[in-house]
Design a protein around this motif. Structure first.
Motif, mmCIF file in Angstrom:
data_model
loop_
_atom_site.group_PDB
_atom_site.id
_atom_site.type_symbol
_atom_site.label_atom_id
_atom_site.label_comp_id
_atom_site.label_asym_id
_atom_site.label_seq_id
_atom_site.Cartn_x
_atom_site.Cartn_y
_atom_site.Cartn_z
ATOM 1 N N VAL A 1 -7.080 -10.175 14.853
ATOM 2 C CA VAL A 1 -7.196 -8.735 14.647
ATOM 3 C C VAL A 1 -5.816 -8.108 14.473
ATOM 4 N N VAL A 2 -4.873 -8.534 15.305
ATOM 5 C CA VAL A 2 -3.499 -8.037 15.208
ATOM 6 C C VAL A 2 -2.929 -8.337 13.825
ATOM 7 N N GLU A 3 -3.183 -9.523 13.334
ATOM 8 C CA GLU A 3 -2.633 -9.929 12.041
ATOM 9 C C GLU A 3 -3.155 -9.047 10.910
ATOM 10 N N ILE A 4 -4.461 -8.781 10.901
ATOM 11 C CA ILE A 4 -5.028 -8.010 9.792
ATOM 12 C C ILE A 4 -4.658 -6.539 9.903
ATOM 13 N N LEU A 5 -4.569 -6.010 11.124
ATOM 14 C CA LEU A 5 -4.160 -4.619 11.288
ATOM 15 C C LEU A 5 -2.699 -4.430 10.889
ATOM 16 N N SER A 6 -1.879 -5.405 11.183
ATOM 17 C CA SER A 6 -0.482 -5.345 10.767
ATOM 18 C C SER A 6 -0.370 -5.356 9.245
ATOM 19 N N SER B 1 -14.083 13.244 7.596
ATOM 20 C CA SER B 1 -14.373 14.139 6.477
ATOM 21 C C SER B 1 -13.127 14.288 5.612
ATOM 22 N N ILE B 2 -12.724 13.203 4.952
ATOM 23 C CA ILE B 2 -11.554 13.236 4.073
ATOM 24 C C ILE B 2 -11.866 14.088 2.855
ATOM 25 N N ALA B 3 -10.934 14.971 2.519
ATOM 26 C CA ALA B 3 -11.132 15.836 1.356
ATOM 27 C C ALA B 3 -11.209 14.990 0.084
ATOM 28 N N LEU B 4 -12.125 15.357 -0.797
ATOM 29 C CA LEU B 4 -12.365 14.571 -2.013
ATOM 30 C C LEU B 4 -11.396 14.983 -3.122
ATOM 31 N N THR B 5 -10.110 14.915 -2.833
ATOM 32 C CA THR B 5 -9.080 15.201 -3.837
ATOM 33 C C THR B 5 -8.695 13.893 -4.525
ATOM 34 N N PRO B 6 -8.753 13.843 -5.867
ATOM 35 C CA PRO B 6 -8.604 12.548 -6.572
ATOM 36 C C PRO B 6 -7.165 12.083 -6.707
ATOM 37 N N PHE B 7 -6.501 11.760 -5.607
ATOM 38 C CA PHE B 7 -5.132 11.242 -5.686
ATOM 39 C C PHE B 7 -5.084 9.893 -6.392
ATOM 40 N N ARG B 8 -6.192 9.168 -6.407
ATOM 41 C CA ARG B 8 -6.204 7.847 -7.042
ATOM 42 C C ARG B 8 -6.074 7.935 -8.564
ATOM 43 N N ASN B 9 -6.149 9.154 -9.124
ATOM 44 C CA ASN B 9 -6.012 9.312 -10.568
ATOM 45 C C ASN B 9 -4.560 9.379 -11.023
ATOM 46 N N LEU B 10 -3.615 9.452 -10.077
ATOM 47 C CA LEU B 10 -2.227 9.742 -10.445
ATOM 48 C C LEU B 10 -1.416 8.500 -10.790
ATOM 49 N N LEU B 11 -1.753 7.347 -10.246
ATOM 50 C CA LEU B 11 -0.940 6.155 -10.479
ATOM 51 C C LEU B 11 -1.028 5.694 -11.924
ATOM 52 N N LEU B 12 -2.232 5.682 -12.482
ATOM 53 C CA LEU B 12 -2.463 5.266 -13.862
ATOM 54 C C LEU B 12 -3.354 6.303 -14.535
ATOM 55 N N SER B 13 -3.724 6.058 -15.759
ATOM 56 C CA SER B 13 -4.569 7.000 -16.482
ATOM 57 C C SER B 13 -6.031 6.906 -16.076
ATOM 58 N N VAL B 14 -6.368 5.956 -15.243
ATOM 59 C CA VAL B 14 -7.731 5.792 -14.741
ATOM 60 C C VAL B 14 -7.673 5.781 -13.220
ATOM 61 N N PRO B 15 -8.762 6.164 -12.551
ATOM 62 C CA PRO B 15 -8.755 6.128 -11.079
ATOM 63 C C PRO B 15 -8.719 4.694 -10.561
ATOM 64 N N VAL B 16 -7.667 4.347 -9.863
ATOM 65 C CA VAL B 16 -7.519 3.000 -9.305
ATOM 66 C C VAL B 16 -7.259 3.115 -7.808
ATOM 67 N N VAL B 17 -7.695 2.104 -7.064
ATOM 68 C CA VAL B 17 -7.478 2.083 -5.618
ATOM 69 C C VAL B 17 -7.023 0.692 -5.211
ATOM 70 N N LEU B 18 -6.262 0.663 -4.162
ATOM 71 C CA LEU B 18 -5.874 -0.598 -3.538
ATOM 72 C C LEU B 18 -6.930 -0.928 -2.495
ATOM 73 N N THR B 19 -7.554 -2.077 -2.607
ATOM 74 C CA THR B 19 -8.591 -2.480 -1.669
ATOM 75 C C THR B 19 -8.325 -3.907 -1.221
ATOM 76 N N MET B 20 -9.235 -4.450 -0.435
ATOM 77 C CA MET B 20 -8.997 -5.763 0.152
ATOM 78 C C MET B 20 -10.317 -6.480 0.367
ATOM 79 N N GLN B 21 -10.311 -7.761 0.155
ATOM 80 C CA GLN B 21 -11.455 -8.590 0.530
ATOM 81 C C GLN B 21 -11.431 -8.811 2.041
ATOM 82 N N ILE B 22 -12.560 -8.558 2.675
ATOM 83 C CA ILE B 22 -12.635 -8.729 4.126
ATOM 84 C C ILE B 22 -13.072 -10.160 4.411
ATOM 85 N N PRO B 23 -12.171 -11.003 4.878
ATOM 86 C CA PRO B 23 -12.562 -12.397 5.135
ATOM 87 C C PRO B 23 -13.421 -12.500 6.391
ATOM 88 N N SER B 24 -14.284 -13.475 6.389
ATOM 89 C CA SER B 24 -15.089 -13.744 7.586
ATOM 90 C C SER B 24 -14.208 -14.445 8.620
#
Length: 740
Positions: free
Chosen positions: A296-301, A405-428
């Motif tokens: 848990v420490v490793e993934i949170l870090s 209740s995070i405000a739905l402001t589209p900050f993900r539209n600013l990096l590129l011309s399309v909405p992109v997000v950094l995500t992660m595969q959750i390993p078992s």
């Protein structure tokens, strides 16, 4: 007549009771009419109950409602039927309770023996109608249980007795459903849509609790424990981790015995203690081996370093690669109309190109690591390379989880011309601890922080265009520099440089103010909010129950503290014994407090900030465009290189006009943001609201560190009289309008 009455009470329609006795031709006396009316009412109740309970028992979607209806029909209506037979038997035996002198059977004696049943039958019909009426026949079992529990509080002893019996039936049926989830991690085979655990719409293998399907005796914390227990057992079963010697199988009999010891009606405190005991035993025997705290420490870090921008080089490399991709697309399309748009909406980036940006980012970081003196392998970087993904998402596809209740402001539209997000595969088996909603919140926070960092970098890069800031042409060498033509040439060049410098004066002032604002805001969010909240959460996990940093020295030694925490987690005799669900609950509180302190839950601030970042992008684009135009004009005037397809003088005029407009918009956006921060500080938004429900809790529970006071940021954002100039100009214009 007696035969007809007894048959009608048994549930058979009778013409004697259904006939209209109100006419004057009726042979019955008024007392007999009143007695027959009460008998007819009881018969009608019995007939309706038989029909309705049969319908519910065979067609209702809730197994709990079916159990209650079956109990009413078989148990309580059966008792009424036996009462009818007892009265009939008494008449046949000429019992004195029913038969008077001369073998006369008074109608009042018959009616009196059923007088206690009228109130009960009316109450049964009320319950049955309630189960059939709510939501078009889709009444949930939880609602029925709560209604029956409330009925116990009545002042009638007979109603209290039957309500208690039905409560026992309903809660037994609910507990039978819950037992499959608690003991095996399986959803009930029948009545699944009535169960409080449901699969999510996004992922059929992910589960969530539906609060409206929970009975009143299940508290919020107990519901979270129930969800965690079932999810853990389901994960072990689905992933094929369980076998005949698994510890959780040996605990089945113990857990089943604890559930069987519950008394009805179920007490909320007793039920919570039972579920907590089951959760603790499961955690100590199975889950802590399956999901050790060091993991848990490793993934949170990792989440802290890459999603919350703990590694600044990753953010810089990602922003650089994204900007390079956009510039290459513009060069390839040979599109020079860079000043004719707001943002980058005219460029379409494909999924493969987005993933390629992250690939080149890893390569850039690997190259940077090889040039460093330390040659040790960075295991965290390798883990991030395997798990992290940069993906295109739909505009409305990412929604924060319910508690935040995070405000739905589209900050993900600013990096590129399309909405992109950094995500992660959750390993078992980390999906026991992290949920997709947690990752969505991390992605939203990452896009927010990354967009601020990107705007700050793009503005500071403008100062690298030296010719725009310092252009004082020197005289040409002799003998030409001493001639009249040479001196005139120098005067011409310096006049042109002064004109351009004058045109860019307000742009540089506005850009400098924007750099100052973004730099201070970024330092506040990263240095105080993110780091302070993280240090508090990290201290709680390592055994410091106060969860608050005690000194700045502790904040500076991040790596040492983590190494000590990781070593303490590995020892069995460690005093820190947080089970996985406690860690998961604390992690959700940590994310909630982080989003609140980052002002991501305040829509008035995020919308104004998003507007500023858009205007900054536009300003940077115009500055680069005007620099390109001036270079082309210099070639045209000084070297004679003419582009027949372009009118650079017209473009220069248009771009300079737009620069004035956009610089004013940036200034207004900064002023609006400062005012928004003042309102937040005055209303205490982003501070008290995020911690009211977290201050009180059980001993040793995680309490988020109170960091990031907005007034500390406001003290730094002192622009002096910069905003007053605009106000004075507005007042002058108003006065001139009045004079006209």
């Amino acid at each position: 007549m007696l035969h007809e009455i007894l048959l009608s009470l048994s549930g058979h329609p009778s013409p004697l009771l259904a006939a209209d006795h109100a006419s004057h031709a009726s042979i019955l006396s008024p007392p007999e009419k009143a007695l027959l009316s009460s008998v007819a009412h009881l018969s009608d109740l019995h007939f309706k109950l038989i029909a309705h309970t049969n319908t519910i028992s065979t067609t209702h979607s809730s197994s709990i409602c079916q159990a209650v209806a079956t109990s009413i029909s078989s148990t309580h209506l059966g008792k009424f039927q036996r009462k009818v037979l007892e009265v009939e038997d008494g008449i046949l035996r000429k019992d004195s309770a029913s038969v008077g002198a001369y073998n006369i059977v008074p109608l009042t004696a018959i009616v009196e023996q059923f007088s206690g049943w009228t109130r009960r039958m009316e109450w049964f019909l009320e319950i049955v109608d309630f189960m059939m009426r709510v939501k078009g026949g889709k009444c949930s079992g939880a609602v029925v249980i709560d209604k029956l529990c409330n009925a116990i509080q009545t002042g009638y002893v007979d109603i209290e007795e039957v309500a208690l019996s039905l409560v026992k039936v309903a809660e037994t049926a609910w507990l039978k459903q819950a037992s499959a989830w608690i003991l095996y991690g399986r959803l009930p085979s029948f009545g699944r849509e009535d169960f409080f655990v449901q699969t999510t719409e996004e992922n059929s293998e992910e589960y969530q609790t539906e609060s409206h399907l929970l009975p009143g005796f299940v508290s919020t914390s107990t519901a979270a424990s129930l969800l965690f227990i079932g999810r853990s057992l389901n994960h072990i079963r689905v992933k094929g981790i369980s076998n005949s010697t698994s510890p959780e199988l040996s605990l089945l009999s113990s857990h089943l015995q604890q559930l069987s010891m519950l008394k009805f009606p179920i007490n909320s405190a007793n039920f919570s203690r039972t579920i907590a005991s089951i959760r603790l035993s499961l955690s100590q025997t199975t889950l802590q081996k399956l999901l050790p705290l060091s993991r848990v420490v490793e993934i949170l870090s990792l989440l802290r370093e890459f999603f919350l921008l703990g590694r600044g080089e990753f953010a810089i490399a990602l922003i650089s690669e994204a900007d390079e991709k956009i510039r290459s697309r513009w060069r390839r399309n040979d599109n020079l109309a860079y000043d004719k748009r707001d943002g980058l909406g005219n460029i379409v980036v494909k999924e493969g190109e987005v993933s390629g940006i992250l690939t080149r980012t890893w390569a850039s970081m690997g190259s940077l690591q090889r040039h460093q003196e330390e040659q040790d392998e960075d295991e965290q970087l390798e883990l991030a390379r395997d798990l992290l993904q940069l993906v295109i998402t739909k505009t409305n596809s990412i929604t924060p989880s319910k508690p935040i209740s995070i405000a739905l402001t589209p900050f993900r539209n600013l990096l590129l011309s399309v909405p992109v997000v950094l995500t992660m595969q959750i390993p078992s088996p980390l999906d026991l601890f992290l949920t997709p909603s947690d990752l969505q919140n991390y992605s939203s926070i990452n896009a927010y922080l990354l967009s601020i960092h990107r705007a700050h970098l793009r503005l500071t890069d403008l100062w690298k265009i030296t010719s725009l800031r310092r252009d004082h042409p020197s005289p040409p060498g002799p003998p030409y520099g001493s001639s009249t033509a040479g001196q005139n040439k120098v005067h011409t060049l310096r006049a042109r440089a002064n004109e351009r410098s004058e045109a860019m004066r307000s742009v540089w002032a506005t850009s400098s103010a924007a750099v100052f604002f973004l730099g201070e805001t970024q330092a506040y969010l990263q240095g105080e909010v993110v780091k302070g909240t993280w240090v508090g959460f990290k201290g709680w996990m390592s055994g410091n129950t106060s969860s608050r940093p005690t000194s700045s020295k502790g904040q500076d030694g991040d790596e040492d503290i983590w190494m000590q925490a990781g070593r303490s987690f590995m020892h069995e005799d460690s005093s820190c014994t947080h089970d996985p669900q406690t860690l998961a609950d604390a992690h959700k509180r940590y994310l909630d407090a982080l989003a609140t302190s980052l002002l991501l839950t305040t829509a008035s601030f995020t919308e104004s900030l998003y507007h500023l970042l858009q205007q900054v992008d536009h300003l940077v684009a115009l500055v680069h465009r005007v620099h390109s135009i001036w270079e082309s004009l210099d070639l045209e005037v000084d070297e004679g290189v003419v582009d027949a397809f372009s009118d650079f003088h017209k473009e220069e005029k248009d771009v300079k006009e737009q620069l004035v407009v956009i610089a004013g918009r940036v200034k207004s956006a900064i002023e609006e943001l400062v005012e928004s921060l003042r309102n937040i500080d005055q209303d205490k938004e982003g501070w008290d609201n995020g911690f009211e429900e977290l201050v009180l809790g059980e001993e040793g529970a995680y309490v988020p560190t109170k960091v990031g006071r907005v007034d500390r940021l406001l003290m730094k954002l002192d622009f002096g009289g910069w905003f007053d100039v605009k106000k004075r100009d507005e007042n002058v214009l108003e006065d001139s309008d009045e004079d006209d």
